[in-house]
Write a protein that holds these residues in place. Structure first.
Motif, short mmCIF file in Angstrom:
data_model
loop_
_atom_site.label_atom_id
_atom_site.label_comp_id
_atom_site.label_asym_id
_atom_site.label_seq_id
_atom_site.Cartn_x
_atom_site.Cartn_y
_atom_site.Cartn_z
N PRO A 1 -28.57 23.70 105.20
CA PRO A 1 -27.97 23.18 103.97
C PRO A 1 -28.94 23.25 102.80
O PRO A 1 -29.17 22.28 102.09
CB PRO A 1 -27.69 21.72 104.34
N ARG A 2 -29.53 24.43 102.63
CA ARG A 2 -30.62 24.56 101.64
C ARG A 2 -30.91 26.05 101.44
O ARG A 2 -30.41 26.89 102.18
CB ARG A 2 -31.88 23.87 102.18
N VAL A 3 -31.76 26.32 100.46
CA VAL A 3 -32.23 27.70 100.31
C VAL A 3 -32.93 28.10 101.60
O VAL A 3 -33.37 27.24 102.38
CB VAL A 3 -33.19 27.82 99.10
N HIS A 4 -33.03 29.40 101.84
CA HIS A 4 -33.38 29.86 103.19
C HIS A 4 -34.40 31.00 103.11
O HIS A 4 -34.36 31.82 102.19
CB HIS A 4 -32.08 30.35 103.85
N ASN A 5 -35.26 31.05 104.10
CA ASN A 5 -36.31 32.08 104.16
C ASN A 5 -35.72 33.51 104.03
O ASN A 5 -36.32 34.37 103.40
CB ASN A 5 -37.07 31.92 105.49
N SER B 1 -34.93 9.95 89.08
CA SER B 1 -34.26 11.26 88.91
C SER B 1 -32.82 11.10 88.46
O SER B 1 -32.20 10.06 88.69
CB SER B 1 -34.26 12.02 90.24
N ASP B 2 -32.27 12.15 87.86
CA ASP B 2 -30.85 12.17 87.51
C ASP B 2 -30.04 12.86 88.60
O ASP B 2 -28.85 12.65 88.75
CB ASP B 2 -30.63 12.95 86.20
N ILE B 3 -30.71 13.74 89.34
CA ILE B 3 -30.01 14.50 90.37
C ILE B 3 -31.01 14.79 91.49
O ILE B 3 -32.17 15.06 91.23
CB ILE B 3 -29.40 15.79 89.76
N ILE B 4 -30.52 14.67 92.74
CA ILE B 4 -31.41 14.83 93.90
C ILE B 4 -30.94 16.00 94.75
O ILE B 4 -29.74 16.17 94.99
CB ILE B 4 -31.39 13.56 94.78
N THR B 5 -31.89 16.79 95.22
CA THR B 5 -31.58 17.80 96.23
C THR B 5 -32.71 17.80 97.26
O THR B 5 -33.62 16.98 97.18
CB THR B 5 -31.37 19.19 95.58
N TYR B 6 -32.63 18.68 98.24
CA TYR B 6 -33.67 18.68 99.27
C TYR B 6 -33.94 20.09 99.78
O TYR B 6 -33.09 20.98 99.67
CB TYR B 6 -33.28 17.76 100.43
N GLU B 7 -35.14 20.26 100.32
CA GLU B 7 -35.51 21.56 100.87
C GLU B 7 -35.67 21.48 102.39
O GLU B 7 -36.00 22.46 103.03
CB GLU B 7 -36.83 22.06 100.26
N ILE B 8 -35.46 20.30 102.94
CA ILE B 8 -35.57 20.11 104.39
C ILE B 8 -34.27 19.46 104.85
O ILE B 8 -33.64 18.73 104.09
CB ILE B 8 -36.73 19.16 104.76
N GLY C 1 -38.98 16.99 99.74
CA GLY C 1 -39.72 18.10 100.34
C GLY C 1 -40.33 18.98 99.27
O GLY C 1 -39.64 19.41 98.34
N GLY C 2 -41.64 19.19 99.37
CA GLY C 2 -42.33 20.00 98.35
C GLY C 2 -43.12 21.14 98.97
O GLY C 2 -44.18 21.51 98.50
N GLY C 3 -42.60 21.69 100.06
CA GLY C 3 -43.21 22.87 100.68
C GLY C 3 -42.87 24.12 99.90
O GLY C 3 -42.55 24.04 98.71
N GLN C 4 -42.90 25.28 100.57
CA GLN C 4 -42.67 26.53 99.81
C GLN C 4 -41.29 26.60 99.19
O GLN C 4 -41.13 27.16 98.10
CB GLN C 4 -42.95 27.76 100.66
N LEU C 5 -40.28 26.01 99.85
CA LEU C 5 -38.94 26.09 99.28
C LEU C 5 -38.87 25.22 98.03
O LEU C 5 -38.36 25.62 96.98
CB LEU C 5 -37.89 25.68 100.31
N GLY C 6 -39.46 24.01 98.13
CA GLY C 6 -39.52 23.12 96.97
C GLY C 6 -40.32 23.76 95.85
O GLY C 6 -40.02 23.58 94.66
N MET C 7 -41.36 24.49 96.23
CA MET C 7 -42.19 25.19 95.24
C MET C 7 -41.37 26.21 94.46
O MET C 7 -41.40 26.26 93.22
CB MET C 7 -43.34 25.90 95.97
N MET C 8 -40.61 27.00 95.19
CA MET C 8 -39.86 28.06 94.51
C MET C 8 -38.65 27.49 93.74
O MET C 8 -38.25 28.06 92.73
CB MET C 8 -39.50 29.17 95.51
#
Ligand code: ATP
Ligand code: MG
Length: 384
Positions: free
Chosen positions: A271-275, A70-77, A12-19
């Motif tokens: 399960p991610r950063v939040h608005n 990648s060495d490590i994976i996370t997600y924004e969605i 996911g590369g939306g605004q959360l992925g951006m920040m």
């Protein structure tokens, strides 16, 4: 490549992925490169310097490709395929863990999990057929919320049933999706806690904030929440309790209701950063995005102290049109604007936000007064 630095993959590369990308670029001693997977060409995260794999979030080959790079994976969605993520976990670390994602991404499993751990949630039942809705409504009364178990966002997976004659319409709205029915909570306020745990088990929570929604979409976050010390403590304790039972490292957004009798009921966990954590970009020493990275990299978590009262205001697409847009924003010195670089405006789409930060100890009430005039100066209109 420096042995200590890692390549970060983000689904996911939306605004959360951006920040997250922007925070990662400030940590070159830990992260050497950021790659995002997102279906929109030149997505917000790519505009901030992430490499991009253009593919659907659920494209298995693309996820495997991302994992290989990648060495490590996370997600924004939260709509990722947890089974696919589990399968790549053997070679590439995924945080928060796919098991946790699997529970959280299904609102029925999530609420069942919370209930099993003695955490208060609205009464709910699983729905398989329309008779289940009718039975549930007999128990819960009107109104009640019919909710899609998966892939909901900005309230788009919710249908509030106000009376008997809306049952059929509500049921048909979801066209065979898996559902649950939930009792309506007449709340005093919506609040949330952003909480993180690092891979070593250290937990930190940010102070309680207040969230104002309109039409199911978050409009404003007020930091700190205007509640009593007692409610603040209760909410923060529940957040810590949730963090202790939920597995996996990362930053989580815990949405709660303050009920009329001052209890805390959990609405849902992301399960991610939040608005509702965007205020931390200016209000706190450590932003939620940096904290998330510190958590998944196993670094010591940063301070979560609120340094300045702050209001976050979401800039949403006008309801009047869909298409290319320009936005007019005349802002002041203690206002921090962040636009997400989305090309197309859609009704109520999140296009950006600003943080109004207190200077010289302004109170939340004073900030709210200022916000009234600022809001009127933010206009999104068609480009042509
Ligand atoms: P998000 O806005 O976080 O993407 P979502 O689409 O998953 O969320 P929910 O969080 O389930 O939707 O609900 C959106 C909003 O609807 C809540 O913030 C709240 O205002 C209202 N709501 C949801 N469930 C209830 C409930 N049981 N009682 C009262 N209001 C509710
Ligand atoms: Mg929600």
């Amino acid at each position: 490549m420096n042995m200590l630095t890692k390549i970060l993959g983000i689904i996911g590369g939306g605004q959360l992925g951006m920040m997250i990308t922007e925070a990662a670029k400030k940590m070159p001693e830990h992260i050497s490169k950021i790659i995002v997977l997102d279906p929109t060409e030149n997505c917000p995260a790519a505009q901030s310097g992430a490499e991009q794999i253009v593919a659907d979030f659920k494209n298995k080959d693309a996820i495997v490709d991302l994992a290989n790079k990648s060495d490590i994976i996370t997600y924004e969605i939260e709509s990722g395929d947890s089974d696919v993520l589990k399968s790549i976990e053997k070679n590439t670390e995924v945080n928060p863990s796919p098991e946790t994602l699997k529970i959280i991404q299904d609102k029925f499993l999530q609420k069942s999990f919370l209930l099993e751990n003695d955490i208060l949630v609205p009464d709910f039942i699983k729905i398989e057929k329309i008779e289940d809705v009718k039975d549930g409504l007999k128990k819960f009364g009107f109104p009640a919320l019919l909710k899609a178990r998966r892939d909901a966002y900005d309230g788009r997976g919710n249908f509030k049933i106000n009376s008997e004659d809306e049952i059929q319409k509500a049921f048909d709205y979801f066209q065979g999706q898996n559902l649950l029915l939930e009792k309506y909570i007449p709340f005093k306020m919506e609040v949330s806690v952003i909480a993180s745990r690092n891979t070593k088990g250290q937990i930190k929570t940010y102070p309680l904030v207040e969230n104002i929604h309109e039409e199911n979409i978050l409009r404003e976050t007020i930091a700190p929440a205007r509640v009593t010390e007692e409610i603040t403590q209760k909410a923060e304790q529940i957040a810590e309790k949730i963090m202790k039972v939920i597995k996996g490292a990362g930053t989580f957004g815990i949405e709660m209701f303050v009920t009329l009798d001052n209890n805390i009921v959990i609405n849902e966990i992301a399960p991610r950063v939040h608005n509702s954590g965007h205020h931390t970009l200016q209000s706190s020493e450590t932003s939620q995005f940096e904290q998330h990275l510190r958590a998944i990299l196993g670094l010591e978590l940063g301070s979560t102290k609120l340094l300045h009262n702050t209001i976050m205001y979401n800039i949403l697409g006008s309801k009047e049109f869909e298409g290319e847009y320009k936005s007019i924003t005349l802002l002041e010195s203690n206002v921090y604007l962040k636009m997400y670089g989305k090309q197309i405006s859609k009704p109520l789409r999140k296009l950006g936000h600003f943080n109004l930060v207190a200077k010289n100890g302004e109170t939340v009430e004073q900030l709210l007064e200022k916000l009234k005039t600022l809001k009127e100066k933010v206009i999104t209109q068609p480009l042509y």
